[in-house]
Design an enzyme around this catalytic site. Sequence first.
Site: not given
Ligand code: DX5
Ligand code: ZN
Length: 225
Positions: A142-143, A37, A8, A197, A35, A66, A175-176, A137, A33, A68
């Site tokens: 968000g982060f 937002m 990510s 990520g 993201d 993805h 993811d996450g 998820m 991936h 969001m």
């Molecule tokens: C969060 C994102 C993820 C994020 C995952 O909202 O959708 O894709 O990058 O990050 P890590 O792997 O650091 O949890």
């Molecule tokens: Zn994501």
Amino acid sequence: MKIELAPSILSSNFAQLGHDAQQAIEGGGTVLHVDVMDGHFVPNITLGPPVVKSLRKVVQVPLDCHLMIENPDLLIPDFAAAGADWISVHQEACIHLDRTLHLISSHGCKPGVVINPATPVEMLTEVLDLVHHVLVMSVNPGFGGQKFIPNALNKIAALARMRVERKLEFRIEVDGGIDLTTAGDVVKAGAELLVAGNAVFGHGDIRTNAKQLLEAARAATFARA
Ligand code: DX5
Ligand code: ZN
């Protein structure tokens, strides 16, 4: 099912995005991936179609966007035109989810649906035959860098059962909070696309991080068999 790593880019250094993405691919990432937002659906803002367009020029792997965002229908054509290969939307953001998934397909992209930690997998029963992938998820979106929510394992396992029962072929993505300690568990539960990520870009050498994560995930495949 083939286990794949989808780094990510959220946790990459955006000032050298192309370089970081290449490193993650060299380390074994086979999907990138992305993201997206909007500051409304989630409390953060990241990037849009122009960045996807730039990335498309420098990497060959599928771009897994993805979204969001609220009202994704308005931007799906732009992401497709920018070079997105896969586009996923949140069940929680789509009043007309069936229509939105068809819209993604009509633009030549693979449609995916995403569920937040508080959304049960049963919300997806009517669309499982429409999607290329379901994204579970394992943090609240968000982060990057958040802690893995273990109940995601039950949801992944439930989706894997539903896939067998209904003879479907959608892929299960998670993811996450995926790192060396959680990668094996999600694979054993039934996930085959692992988004990561922070564990890839957050520290040390990107290539080595990706390689080790993929090895940990693939080692768990054998435990599952
Ligand atoms: C969060 C994102 C993820 C994020 C995952 O909202 O959708 O894709 O990058 O990050 P890590 O792997 O650091 O949890
Ligand atoms: Zn994501």
